[in-house]
Design a protein around this motif. Structure first.
Motif, PDB file in Angstrom:
ATOM      1  N   LEU A 107       0.859  -1.255   0.227  1.00  0.00           N
ATOM      2  CA  LEU A 107       0.208   0.154  -0.148  1.00  0.00           C
ATOM      3  C   LEU A 107       1.051   1.309  -0.041  1.00  0.00           C
ATOM      4  CD1 LEU A 107      -2.422  -1.026   2.250  1.00  0.00           C
ATOM      5  CD2 LEU A 107      -3.089  -1.231   0.318  1.00  0.00           C
TER       6      LEU A 107
ATOM      7  N   GLU B  15       1.102  -0.515   7.669  1.00  0.00           N
ATOM      8  CA  GLU B  15       0.446  -1.478   6.477  1.00  0.00           C
ATOM      9  C   GLU B  15       1.309  -2.723   7.460  1.00  0.00           C
ATOM     10  OE1 GLU B  15      -0.677  -4.144   2.750  1.00  0.00           O
ATOM     11  OE2 GLU B  15       0.569  -2.827   2.447  1.00  0.00           O
TER      12      GLU B  15
ATOM     13  N   GLY C 137      -2.506   6.913   1.368  1.00  0.00           N
ATOM     14  CA  GLY C 137      -2.292   5.721   2.489  1.00  0.00           C
ATOM     15  C   GLY C 137      -2.603   5.147   3.660  1.00  0.00           C
TER      16      GLY C 137
ATOM     17  N   GLN D 151      -6.162   4.064   2.832  1.00  0.00           N
ATOM     18  CA  GLN D 151      -5.682   2.219   1.916  1.00  0.00           C
ATOM     19  C   GLN D 151      -5.767   1.756   3.019  1.00  0.00           C
ATOM     20  OE1 GLN D 151      -3.249   2.778  -0.145  1.00  0.00           O
ATOM     21  NE2 GLN D 151      -3.973   3.467  -1.863  1.00  0.00           N
TER      22      GLN D 151
ATOM     23  N   LYS E  53      -8.539  -1.642   4.240  1.00  0.00           N
ATOM     24  CA  LYS E  53      -7.977  -3.154   4.489  1.00  0.00           C
ATOM     25  C   LYS E  53      -8.111  -3.408   5.853  1.00  0.00           C
ATOM     26  CE  LYS E  53      -4.487  -5.709   2.849  1.00  0.00           C
ATOM     27  NZ  LYS E  53      -2.945  -6.009   2.352  1.00  0.00           N
TER      28      LYS E  53
END
Length: 421
Positions: free
Chosen positions: A227, A233, A274, A277, A281
């Motif tokens: 990502l 992440e 980001g 994102q 997720k």
């Protein structure tokens, strides 16, 4: 209508306070609590250093030289530079400095995560990942304190499979933009990650200067984090897997921050997108973790859905209220005053954060006293520019990773990192 706006303002203020009050505890802990002692003796480990680099011929030698100067057995450190789509002399410079070079050319899969995954597969094929106990990741513009690897090894020996470090700056004094970045990262190191470590909760990786064990990489079968904010992440994934990320306050690295607003906007837009994102997720997993009483999941939720999202919501509420008031023949001025009060309040809070961090970390900030003081005034302005950035990130679908040009280093910082006074 004004009463409605006041109620919205009060409600969002309560939400904001409830969400981030715990960081006041972090601040107090970081100031008064003593460091946690190592529980196990430090054992020597073999490390592979991974340096993703795209057209970094101007700075790559500074990083490699600082690795060679480490107070740690050089035979236990192998340096790999991933020359990622380079069109300059990065690879040649790295080889001259004694590093191994892994050349990669792929214009479709762009970003640090893809470079790291490619390098790990290459190393696994050439020597086997089992040859190394752990991997250290740096950006090409970094310079390391001479005790960096030794100190990271201490925390690794203490049982942490992922460890992050103290992120300082080698160009703090360039201008208000570089200082804004640097002061935020220093604050993050001292009053977020350090406090998390002292309290025994999980820290978070911040871009560069981190370590992960071979077992961590084997658990994901390579680097699978692509990502726009691969560091967050990576952090969230492993926290959800039950791993606790450690922090080493004595492992200091210096990096180069952007100095133009255009570069800064582009980089922070990628970060803001980001974060969204990552929340999309992993948000469900974080919420489940919060429900099970895992504080680190709450902490990471506040990290990936940061305060400026609430600020954007507040401003949008003001604007909608103002438009509705105008349509009803009511003056827009009260809404404008609420917006100005909100910005003033944010400025004061951020100014106090900047002042507090600057005073307590004074000796670690490498610039003149006048600039240290001046940039506490401009720090809130830098942070407030996140508001339009985050608004664009909410709607932009074309945010991509692009390299930041690096080209300089402060000689005083390099000498400090080398252990010379």
């Amino acid at each position: 209508m004004n009463e409605i706006i006041q109620n919205v303002n009060f409600a969002l203020l309560i939400v904001f306070s409830c969400c981030y009050a715990y960081q006041m505890v972090y601040l107090i802990v970081g100031l008064v609590k003593k460091d946690r002692p190592e529980t196990l003796p430090a054992q020597p480990h073999r490390f592979a250093v991974l340096i993703p680099a795209r057209n970094e011929e101007m700075v790559i030698s500074g990083l490699i030289d600082s690795i060679h100067r480490q107070d740690y057995p050089t035979e236990l450190i192998d340096i790999y530079v991933i020359a990622d789509n380079c069109t300059d002399s990065t690879a040649a410079r790295a080889i001259e400095c004694g590093a191994k070079v892994i050349a990669r050319f792929n214009n479709r899969q762009v970003g640090k995560g893809y470079a790291l995954d490619y390098a790990l597969k290459h190393i696994d094929h050439q020597v086997g990942l089992e040859y190394y106990d752990a991997f250290l990741v740096f950006d090409a513009d970094n310079v390391l304190d001479c005790r960096f690897v030794e100190e990271m090894n201490r925390t690794f020996s203490d049982g942490y499979e992922v460890v992050t470090s103290y992120r300082n700056s080698k160009n703090y004094g360039d201008n208000w933009i570089s200082a804004g970045y640097a002061l935020w990262f220093i604050r993050e190191s001292r009053y977020l990650n350090n406090s998390r470590m002292l309290l025994g909760t999980s820290c978070a990786v911040s871009g560069t200067g981190f370590l992960f064990s071979r077992q961590v990489m084997e658990s994901t079968n390579g680097w699978k984090f692509h990502l726009l904010t691969e560091d967050i992440e990576f952090s969230v994934h492993h926290i959800l897997q039950g791993r606790k990320i450690g922090f080493c306050a004595d492992a200091v690295l210096y990096d180069e921050q952007p100095v133009t607003f255009r570069q800064s906007w582009r980089q922070r837009l990628r970060w803001a997108r980001g974060f969204l994102q990552v929340f999309r997720k992993y948000g469900f997993g974080l919420v489940k973790g919060i429900g099970k009483g895992h504080f680190s999941c709450y902490d990471m939720s506040m990290t990936v859905m940061p305060a400026y999202i609430l600020t954007v919501g507040l401003i949008i509420a003001y604007l909608v209220g103002g438009v509705m008031s105008t349509a009803e023949g009511i003056s827009f001025l009260p809404c404008l005053m609420y917006i100005l009060q909100t910005f003033l309040g944010l400025y004061v809070v951020l100014f106090l954060v900047g002042v507090f961090t600057t005073i307590t970390e004074w000796k670690r900030i490498h610039t003149t006293p006048l600039r240290k003081v001046l940039y506490t005034v401009t720090f809130p302005l830098f942070m407030l520019t996140y508001i339009p950035i985050s608004m664009v990130a909410l709607f932009s679908r074309k945010v991509q990773w692009k390299p930041i040009e690096h080209h300089r280093a402060d000689r005083r910082v390099l000498e400090t990192a080398a252990g010379r006074k």
